[in-house]
Scaffold this motif. Structure first.
Motif, PDB file in Angstrom:
ATOM      1  N   LEU A   1      -5.228  -3.727 -12.177  1.00 26.21           N
ATOM      2  CA  LEU A   1      -4.715  -2.703 -13.079  1.00 26.21           C
ATOM      3  C   LEU A   1      -3.715  -3.243 -14.097  1.00 26.21           C
ATOM      4  O   LEU A   1      -3.480  -2.608 -15.128  1.00 26.21           O
ATOM      5  CB  LEU A   1      -4.050  -1.575 -12.276  1.00 26.21           C
ATOM      6  CG  LEU A   1      -4.959  -0.784 -11.342  1.00 26.21           C
ATOM      7  CD1 LEU A   1      -4.133   0.220 -10.545  1.00 26.21           C
ATOM      8  CD2 LEU A   1      -6.060  -0.073 -12.117  1.00 26.21           C
ATOM      9  N   GLY A   2      -3.111  -4.375 -13.795  1.00 28.05           N
ATOM     10  CA  GLY A   2      -2.078  -4.898 -14.694  1.00 28.05           C
ATOM     11  C   GLY A   2      -1.049  -5.691 -13.915  1.00 28.05           C
ATOM     12  O   GLY A   2      -1.394  -6.455 -13.004  1.00 28.05           O
ATOM     13  N   ASP A   3       0.223  -5.490 -14.233  1.00 23.37           N
ATOM     14  CA  ASP A   3       1.310  -6.264 -13.624  1.00 23.37           C
ATOM     15  C   ASP A   3       1.626  -5.716 -12.237  1.00 23.37           C
ATOM     16  O   ASP A   3       2.621  -5.011 -12.022  1.00 23.37           O
ATOM     17  CB  ASP A   3       2.545  -6.209 -14.531  1.00 23.37           C
ATOM     18  CG  ASP A   3       3.621  -7.195 -14.097  1.00 23.37           C
ATOM     19  OD1 ASP A   3       3.424  -7.882 -13.067  1.00 23.37           O
ATOM     20  OD2 ASP A   3       4.645  -7.284 -14.789  1.00 23.37           O
ATOM     21  N   VAL A   4       0.738  -6.014 -11.285  1.00 21.63           N
ATOM     22  CA  VAL A   4       0.863  -5.541  -9.907  1.00 21.63           C
ATOM     23  C   VAL A   4       0.772  -6.736  -8.973  1.00 21.63           C
ATOM     24  O   VAL A   4      -0.188  -7.509  -9.026  1.00 21.63           O
ATOM     25  CB  VAL A   4      -0.258  -4.534  -9.545  1.00 21.63           C
ATOM     26  CG1 VAL A   4      -0.089  -4.046  -8.109  1.00 21.63           C
ATOM     27  CG2 VAL A   4      -0.266  -3.357 -10.509  1.00 21.63           C
ATOM     28  N   SER A   5       1.769  -6.899  -8.119  1.00 20.45           N
ATOM     29  CA  SER A   5       1.712  -7.918  -7.076  1.00 20.45           C
ATOM     30  C   SER A   5       1.610  -7.213  -5.725  1.00 20.45           C
ATOM     31  O   SER A   5       2.144  -6.120  -5.537  1.00 20.45           O
ATOM     32  CB  SER A   5       2.954  -8.813  -7.111  1.00 20.45           C
ATOM     33  OG  SER A   5       4.129  -8.054  -6.883  1.00 20.45           O
ATOM     34  N   ILE A   6       0.892  -7.827  -4.800  1.00 19.14           N
ATOM     35  CA  ILE A   6       0.710  -7.256  -3.471  1.00 19.14           C
ATOM     36  C   ILE A   6       1.650  -7.956  -2.500  1.00 19.14           C
ATOM     37  O   ILE A   6       1.696  -9.195  -2.427  1.00 19.14           O
ATOM     38  CB  ILE A   6      -0.746  -7.408  -2.994  1.00 19.14           C
ATOM     39  CG1 ILE A   6      -1.702  -6.735  -3.984  1.00 19.14           C
ATOM     40  CG2 ILE A   6      -0.911  -6.810  -1.599  1.00 19.14           C
ATOM     41  CD1 ILE A   6      -1.519  -5.248  -4.131  1.00 19.14           C
ATOM     42  N   PHE A   7       2.396  -7.163  -1.778  1.00 21.38           N
ATOM     43  CA  PHE A   7       3.342  -7.668  -0.787  1.00 21.38           C
ATOM     44  C   PHE A   7       2.797  -7.317   0.591  1.00 21.38           C
ATOM     45  O   PHE A   7       2.615  -6.147   0.912  1.00 21.38           O
ATOM     46  CB  PHE A   7       4.713  -7.032  -1.022  1.00 21.38           C
ATOM     47  CG  PHE A   7       5.770  -7.427  -0.032  1.00 21.38           C
ATOM     48  CD1 PHE A   7       6.102  -8.758   0.160  1.00 21.38           C
ATOM     49  CD2 PHE A   7       6.442  -6.470   0.711  1.00 21.38           C
ATOM     50  CE1 PHE A   7       7.078  -9.126   1.068  1.00 21.38           C
ATOM     51  CE2 PHE A   7       7.427  -6.815   1.618  1.00 21.38           C
ATOM     52  CZ  PHE A   7       7.744  -8.160   1.793  1.00 21.38           C
ATOM     53  N   GLU A   8       2.512  -8.310   1.396  1.00 16.57           N
ATOM     54  CA  GLU A   8       1.869  -8.076   2.688  1.00 16.57           C
ATOM     55  C   GLU A   8       2.874  -7.619   3.741  1.00 16.57           C
ATOM     56  O   GLU A   8       3.948  -8.208   3.893  1.00 16.57           O
ATOM     57  CB  GLU A   8       1.169  -9.348   3.178  1.00 16.57           C
ATOM     58  CG  GLU A   8       0.389  -9.142   4.465  1.00 16.57           C
ATOM     59  CD  GLU A   8      -0.416 -10.370   4.869  1.00 16.57           C
ATOM     60  OE1 GLU A   8      -1.160 -10.286   5.870  1.00 16.57           O
ATOM     61  OE2 GLU A   8      -0.321 -11.409   4.167  1.00 16.57           O
ATOM     62  N   GLY A   9       2.509  -6.581   4.473  1.00 17.80           N
ATOM     63  CA  GLY A   9       3.358  -6.110   5.547  1.00 17.80           C
ATOM     64  C   GLY A   9       3.126  -4.650   5.848  1.00 17.80           C
ATOM     65  O   GLY A   9       2.241  -4.006   5.285  1.00 17.80           O
ATOM     66  N   THR A  10       3.934  -4.129   6.744  1.00 16.96           N
ATOM     67  CA  THR A  10       3.862  -2.741   7.159  1.00 16.96           C
ATOM     68  C   THR A  10       5.171  -2.040   6.862  1.00 16.96           C
ATOM     69  O   THR A  10       6.252  -2.637   6.984  1.00 16.96           O
ATOM     70  CB  THR A  10       3.560  -2.635   8.666  1.00 16.96           C
ATOM     71  OG1 THR A  10       3.792  -1.289   9.105  1.00 16.96           O
ATOM     72  CG2 THR A  10       4.462  -3.560   9.481  1.00 16.96           C
ATOM     73  N   PHE A  11       5.084  -0.758   6.486  1.00 15.20           N
ATOM     74  CA  PHE A  11       6.316  -0.014   6.224  1.00 15.20           C
ATOM     75  C   PHE A  11       7.094   0.265   7.494  1.00 15.20           C
ATOM     76  O   PHE A  11       8.263   0.638   7.434  1.00 15.20           O
ATOM     77  CB  PHE A  11       6.016   1.305   5.499  1.00 15.20           C
ATOM     78  CG  PHE A  11       5.100   2.247   6.241  1.00 15.20           C
ATOM     79  CD1 PHE A  11       5.566   3.013   7.295  1.00 15.20           C
ATOM     80  CD2 PHE A  11       3.778   2.382   5.871  1.00 15.20           C
ATOM     81  CE1 PHE A  11       4.741   3.879   7.971  1.00 15.20           C
ATOM     82  CE2 PHE A  11       2.926   3.247   6.533  1.00 15.20           C
ATOM     83  CZ  PHE A  11       3.404   4.003   7.599  1.00 15.20           C
ATOM     84  N   ALA A  12       6.482   0.071   8.660  1.00 17.12           N
ATOM     85  CA  ALA A  12       7.160   0.337   9.935  1.00 17.12           C
ATOM     86  C   ALA A  12       7.910  -0.898  10.403  1.00 17.12           C
ATOM     87  O   ALA A  12       7.773  -1.364  11.544  1.00 17.12           O
ATOM     88  CB  ALA A  12       6.143   0.788  10.983  1.00 17.12           C
TER      89      ALA A  12
END
Length: 364
Positions: free
Chosen positions: A52-63
């Motif tokens: 989509l554009g300037d998007v980086s993915i950060f691996e992990g869980t919100f918990a």
């Protein structure tokens, strides 16, 4: 005066149905960059976000406190939409609170919470209207706005309160999936003469962007959005008008509704990581019985004049949405609406809801 201006947004829930249009609206013109949390950076949905554009993915869980802390760090805005169908009601409440607390500690300037109506409270605390995935978010939404009164010198906050997606009425494996019977598209749901304040996913993106663009005004706001309150007889009439094919709404009692395709899930926990033996956990049947009662009895309202002001070009009717969706489907090679709801196509299409794609499995 505290500035709530942001440029880099940490997004939790970016790989869900709402996440893609929200992130697309944020990064589409380059004004914002996004760091999106995902348990699987190599998933189809995560890869779609990076396109989509300037998007980086950060691996992990919100918990995980540490993951949240690292995700917020270096960002100045946050869009938090926890997946209640993953966590279950009780766990969602805890991690939503921790998300807010850690965001303040890590220096976030403006925090937007993906919310749903606190329908139990709006009904006068009548448990016929208890739906855990709504009330879990709604309680926290009110808590966040209460905290904001004391904390707004450090961090602003707003709620984006959505509802059932318009797209769910033409998608597989949702509470309102249609069938085709003798050449007629049929919605069999326990709605009576009630109406559902459906929201279009693209509009969710617009409203989320508006909150960040107008953070000074939006601070402390609960922006409750929808297309319109839609009666399903009107949905069927609009479908017939747009497609030229017959459609029908059949009001259904709850026992009949739960004896259908959803009966397989009725006894499962509404959150797939919740413990059904825990007395706080609602079953899928209990959760969605309350869900339909909310709409059947008109518990939830919207301020459509405010939405017209904020989003002058918003989708205002079910017919307008269906007509646009029919055109987009043809343009993108998905076929017409009539073709898309045929069972042989409907159940082969990409799932709308992430819990369907996850097959109700996985970790927090």
């Amino acid at each position: 005066m505290t500035s709530y201006t942001t440029s880099r947004i940490f997004v939790v829930g970016g790989t869900g149905a709402q996440g893609l249009p929200v992130i697309n609206a944020l990064v589409g013109d380059g004004k914002y960059s996004v760091r999106a949390l995902s348990r699987d950076p190599h998933s189809r949905r995560a890869k779609a976000l990076t396109g989509l554009g300037d998007v980086s993915i950060f691996e992990g869980t919100f918990a995980d406190d540490g993951v949240l802390r690292e995700g917020f760090r270096g960002c100045d805005g946050a869009y938090i939409n926890l997946d209640g169908f993953n966590t279950g009601e009780k766990t969602e409440v805890y991690w939503a609170i921790r998300s807010y607390e850690i965001a303040i500690e890590e220096g976030i300037r403006f925090f937007v919470y993906g919310n749903l109506d606190y329908a139990l409270k709006k009904s006068g605390y009548d448990s016929r209207f208890r739906a855990g995935h709504y009330d879990g978010k709604g309680r926290i939404g009110e808590w966040i706005l209460a905290q904001n009164e004391a904390n707004k010198d450090r961090m602003g906050a707003a709620l984006l309160t959505t509802g059932p997606y318009m797209e769910m009425v033409i998608s597989a494996m949702t509470p309102m999936t249609p069938s085709v019977e003798d050449g007629v598209v049929v919605w069999k749901v326990p709605l009576g003469n009630g109406s559902v304040p459906h929201v279009a996913l693209d509009d969710c993106g617009y409203y989320a962007r508006w909150l960040f663009d107008n953070a000074e005004r939006a601070n402390g706001m609960n922006l409750e959005v929808a297309v319109e309150h839609i009666k399903y007889r009107d949905l069927a009439a609009a479908f017939e008008k747009v497609t030229g094919h017959p459609a029908r709404y059949i009001d259904t009692d709850l026992d009949t509704y739960w004896s259908g395709a959803l009966g397989m899930a009725a006894a499962l926990p509404a959150g797939y990581n919740a413990d059904i033996s825990d007395k706080s956990t609602m079953s899928f049947r209990d959760n969605f019985t309350g869900f339909w009662n909310i709409w059947k009895h008109g518990v939830v309202q919207r301020d459509y004049a405010l939405l017209d002001e904020i989003h002058p070009n918003r989708i205002r009717s079910v017919e307008q949405w269906l007509r646009r969706e029919d055109q987009l489907g043809k343009a993108h090679g998905k076929g017409s609406l009539w073709e898309r709801v045929q069972p042989e196509n409907l159940y082969k299409s990409t799932p709308l809801l992430k819990l369907t794609e996850d097959r109700r499995m996985g970790k927090l």
